[in-house]
Write a protein that holds these residues in place. Structure first.
Motif, PDB file in Angstrom:
ATOM      1  N   ASP A 127      62.125   7.351  33.055  1.00 18.98           N
ATOM      2  CA  ASP A 127      61.804   8.746  33.339  1.00 18.98           C
ATOM      3  C   ASP A 127      62.944   9.318  34.171  1.00 18.98           C
ATOM      4  O   ASP A 127      63.194   8.871  35.287  1.00 18.98           O
ATOM      5  N   SER A 146      61.002  13.083  36.743  1.00 18.16           N
ATOM      6  CA  SER A 146      59.991  13.176  37.806  1.00 18.16           C
ATOM      7  C   SER A 146      60.580  13.248  39.197  1.00 18.16           C
ATOM      8  O   SER A 146      59.992  13.842  40.109  1.00 18.16           O
ATOM      9  N   ARG A 189      63.873  12.313  29.359  1.00 12.84           N
ATOM     10  CA  ARG A 189      64.685  11.125  29.113  1.00 12.84           C
ATOM     11  C   ARG A 189      66.169  11.405  29.348  1.00 12.84           C
ATOM     12  O   ARG A 189      66.626  12.551  29.334  1.00 12.84           O
ATOM     13  N   SER A 246      58.211  15.415  34.275  1.00 15.42           N
ATOM     14  CA  SER A 246      57.823  14.034  33.999  1.00 15.42           C
ATOM     15  C   SER A 246      58.009  13.703  32.520  1.00 15.42           C
ATOM     16  O   SER A 246      57.659  14.499  31.640  1.00 15.42           O
ATOM     17  N   GLY A 247      58.584  12.547  32.244  1.00 16.23           N
ATOM     18  CA  GLY A 247      58.797  12.126  30.863  1.00 16.23           C
ATOM     19  C   GLY A 247      60.141  12.535  30.295  1.00 16.23           C
ATOM     20  O   GLY A 247      60.479  12.148  29.171  1.00 16.23           O
TER      21      GLY A 247
END
Length: 291
Positions: A116, A119, A129, A126-127
């Motif tokens: 991650d 975040s 990449r 969040s999430g």
């Protein structure tokens, strides 16, 4: 009578043209003279740096140029990351606790895809990449943005210059439009900049410097680079003048884009020096400061 009418009409049209010109010229001149503002790592003040949301945020702010950092994974994938390791901008300490302090080159692309990278900045990211260079080029093309591409720590990634050029070629970024108007490759590693210039001499290149270089160093950089880009805190107006007095690798005046300018006062100072551009985590702040 007809000739008088024609003469009067000619004078009126000429006068109207003259009256219109002063209003147009200052606007164009101001736009041309204002330093170009580039989003540092996208728009790093607002979104997680060197991620697709950060480039999209820069686009939302109307920023046409963005800067980013490229490194290479253990299995040869080119990815975007600034630091030598992953601890500051990912959850690597949770996912790979025993390897958290290892450099990017110790991880495969598949392993990095598990992390991650958003975040740490804010829960709403969040999430997010770590993007590959290829994914980034696609997104910038979609947004119509241009790229300052920094080769990060090239000594840790032998041969990365050729790999970067391969991806740029595959994604269509070595065509005339991108090369002439939308791409600059740069690094603190002067050997990397020389290598790019030797392999693709048509590309515009930049040498990044942390401290003010000597006059002889500037002359050396000008042989294979088009820009010398310093930490703005280390330079002043006389440095900008010294840069502009030299011709760069393509026969045009050497340029300088100081980094990283995040306050209105610093933006006005750098603009007052006559710098060609600046990078900023808060590009909208810099843009407002320059009107």
């Amino acid at each position: 009578m007809r000739s008088r009418t024609a003469a009067a009409t000619s004078v009126a049209l000429s006068t109207a043209a003259v009256l219109l010109v002063p209003a147009a010229i200052p606007t164009a001149t101001a736009a041309e003279n204002r330093p170009r503002i580039s989003g540092h790592r996208g728009a790093a003040g607002y979104a997680p740096e060197n991620t697709l949301p950060s480039f999209d945020k820069a686009d939302e702010l109307g920023v046409d140029w963005v800067e980013t950092d490229v490194q290479r994974t253990r299995d040869g994938e080119l990815i975007l990351l600034h630091d030598r390791d992953l601890r500051r901008t990912t959850n690597v300490e949770s996912v790979f606790p025993s390897r958290a302090s290892r450099p990017v080159s110790d991880f495969t692309a598949a392993e990095l895809a598990l992390l991650d990278a958003g975040s740490w900045k804010d829960a709403r990211f969040s999430g997010t990449r770590i993007p590959t260079l290829g994914q980034t080029l696609d997104r910038l093309d979609r947004n119509g943005q241009s790229l300052l591409l920094e080769i990060k720590q090239p000594d840790l990634h032998p041969g990365i210059e050729g790999a970067i050029l391969d991806v740029l070629a595959r994604k269509g970024w070595l065509d005339g439009d991108h090369v002439d108007h939308r791409l600059i490759v740069m690094s603190f590693g002067t050997n990397a900049v020389r290598t790019i210039h030797r392999k693709r001499p048509e590309l515009k290149t930049s040498v990044l410097v942390s401290a003010r270089p000597s006059a002889s160093a500037l002359r050396g950089y000008a042989a294979y680079a088009d820009q010398v880009n310093p930490d703005y805190r280390q330079v002043s107006g006389d440095f900008v003048a010294a840069v502009h007095a030299l011709k760069g690798a393509h026969g045009k005046p050497l340029e300088t884009i100081p980094w990283v300018i995040n306050t209105a006062s610093a933006a006005r100072t750098v603009a007052g020096w006559g710098a060609d551009g600046m990078t900023s985590d808060l590009p909208d702040v810099a843009a407002r400061a320059l009107g």
